[in-house]
Scaffold this motif. Structure first.
Motif, PDB file in Angstrom:
ATOM      1  N   VAL A 178       0.861  -1.185   0.000  1.00 32.03           N
ATOM      2  CA  VAL A 178       0.000   0.000   0.000  1.00 32.03           C
ATOM      3  C   VAL A 178       0.896   1.233   0.000  1.00 32.03           C
ATOM      4  O   VAL A 178       1.978   1.229   0.602  1.00 32.03           O
ATOM      5  N   TYR A 179       0.439   2.261  -0.697  1.00 29.58           N
ATOM      6  CA  TYR A 179       1.216   3.491  -0.844  1.00 29.58           C
ATOM      7  C   TYR A 179       0.409   4.686  -0.331  1.00 29.58           C
ATOM      8  O   TYR A 179      -0.818   4.667  -0.315  1.00 29.58           O
ATOM      9  N   LEU A 180       1.132   5.719   0.047  1.00 23.91           N
ATOM     10  CA  LEU A 180       0.491   6.988   0.388  1.00 23.91           C
ATOM     11  C   LEU A 180       1.309   8.096  -0.270  1.00 23.91           C
ATOM     12  O   LEU A 180       2.437   8.375   0.161  1.00 23.91           O
ATOM     13  N   GLN A 181       0.755   8.693  -1.301  1.00 28.64           N
ATOM     14  CA  GLN A 181       1.384   9.826  -1.950  1.00 28.64           C
ATOM     15  C   GLN A 181       0.920  11.093  -1.245  1.00 28.64           C
ATOM     16  O   GLN A 181      -0.281  11.364  -1.180  1.00 28.64           O
ATOM     17  N   MET A 182       1.860  11.833  -0.711  1.00 26.40           N
ATOM     18  CA  MET A 182       1.541  13.026   0.070  1.00 26.40           C
ATOM     19  C   MET A 182       2.107  14.252  -0.646  1.00 26.40           C
ATOM     20  O   MET A 182       3.327  14.363  -0.813  1.00 26.40           O
ATOM     21  N   ASN A 183       1.222  15.125  -1.073  1.00 27.31           N
ATOM     22  CA  ASN A 183       1.611  16.357  -1.763  1.00 27.31           C
ATOM     23  C   ASN A 183       1.200  17.565  -0.934  1.00 27.31           C
ATOM     24  O   ASN A 183       0.384  17.460  -0.020  1.00 27.31           O
ATOM     25  N   SER A 184       1.768  18.700  -1.273  1.00 25.42           N
ATOM     26  CA  SER A 184       1.443  19.956  -0.586  1.00 25.42           C
ATOM     27  C   SER A 184       1.513  19.789   0.926  1.00 25.42           C
ATOM     28  O   SER A 184       0.601  20.199   1.657  1.00 25.42           O
ATOM     29  N   LEU A 185       2.578  19.212   1.378  1.00 24.07           N
ATOM     30  CA  LEU A 185       2.713  18.914   2.807  1.00 24.07           C
ATOM     31  C   LEU A 185       2.782  20.179   3.638  1.00 24.07           C
ATOM     32  O   LEU A 185       3.358  21.202   3.218  1.00 24.07           O
ATOM     33  N   LYS A 186       2.204  20.080   4.832  1.00 20.58           N
ATOM     34  CA  LYS A 186       2.142  21.193   5.774  1.00 20.58           C
ATOM     35  C   LYS A 186       2.844  20.796   7.066  1.00 20.58           C
ATOM     36  O   LYS A 186       2.934  19.595   7.386  1.00 20.58           O
ATOM     37  N   PRO A 187       3.308  21.765   7.843  1.00 19.44           N
ATOM     38  CA  PRO A 187       3.941  21.419   9.128  1.00 19.44           C
ATOM     39  C   PRO A 187       3.023  20.575  10.020  1.00 19.44           C
ATOM     40  O   PRO A 187       3.524  19.704  10.754  1.00 19.44           O
ATOM     41  N   GLU A 188       1.735  20.779   9.943  1.00 14.92           N
ATOM     42  CA  GLU A 188       0.818  20.002  10.776  1.00 14.92           C
ATOM     43  C   GLU A 188       0.676  18.556  10.322  1.00 14.92           C
ATOM     44  O   GLU A 188       0.018  17.752  10.997  1.00 14.92           O
ATOM     45  N   ASP A 189       1.281  18.195   9.201  1.00 10.07           N
ATOM     46  CA  ASP A 189       1.322  16.798   8.776  1.00 10.07           C
ATOM     47  C   ASP A 189       2.451  16.028   9.471  1.00 10.07           C
ATOM     48  O   ASP A 189       2.555  14.810   9.313  1.00 10.07           O
ATOM     49  N   THR A 190       3.284  16.723  10.214  1.00  9.04           N
ATOM     50  CA  THR A 190       4.380  16.088  10.921  1.00  9.04           C
ATOM     51  C   THR A 190       3.855  15.083  11.927  1.00  9.04           C
ATOM     52  O   THR A 190       3.026  15.412  12.780  1.00  9.04           O
TER      53      THR A 190
END
Length: 123
Positions: free
Chosen positions: A78-90
């Motif tokens: 399974v994959y998770l492509q994460m774009n437009s990351l924000k500091p709150e995604d930490t």
């Protein structure tokens, strides 16, 4: 024995992208839903995204439009492509799998977790 091994975490600047992977191996007859969860310091673990065997997806409101979950059933990954990351995604991101280990008892399924991979979004 079932293992979930995550990879792809790291440090990225705000607005950047990362792709997480989670490979499932071991005593597996079939894999039902797969998902990604995350836990930030001092917070409870929360759902990020899930995907069913047939590819139906569900996302947390906070990541809709930015993250994409996908799966390769042939590779049990399974994959998770994460774009437009924000500091709150930490957070530490955890892979989750609902697995049927025994073909002779297809009604028995169990939930497994990976060890987690750190994602840090900071300039």
């Amino acid at each position: 024995q079932v293992q979930l091994v995550e990879s792809g975490g790291g440090l990225v600047q705000p607005g950047g992208s990362l792709r997480l992977s989670c490979a499932v191996s071991g005593s597996i007859f079939s894999i039902n839903a797969l998902g990604w969860y995350r836990q930030a310091p001092g917070k409870e673990r929360e759902l990020v995204a899930t995907i069913t065997t047939n590819g139906l997806t569900n996302y947390a409101d906070s990541v809709k439009g930015r993250f994409t979950i996908s799966r390769d059933n042939a590779k049990n990954t399974v994959y998770l492509q994460m774009n437009s990351l924000k500091p709150e995604d930490t957070a530490v991101y955890y892979c989750n799998a609902d697995i049927v280990p025994d073909r002779s008892r297809p009604y028995l399924h169990y939930n497994f977790w990976g060890q987690g991979t750190q994602v840090t979004v900071s300039s």
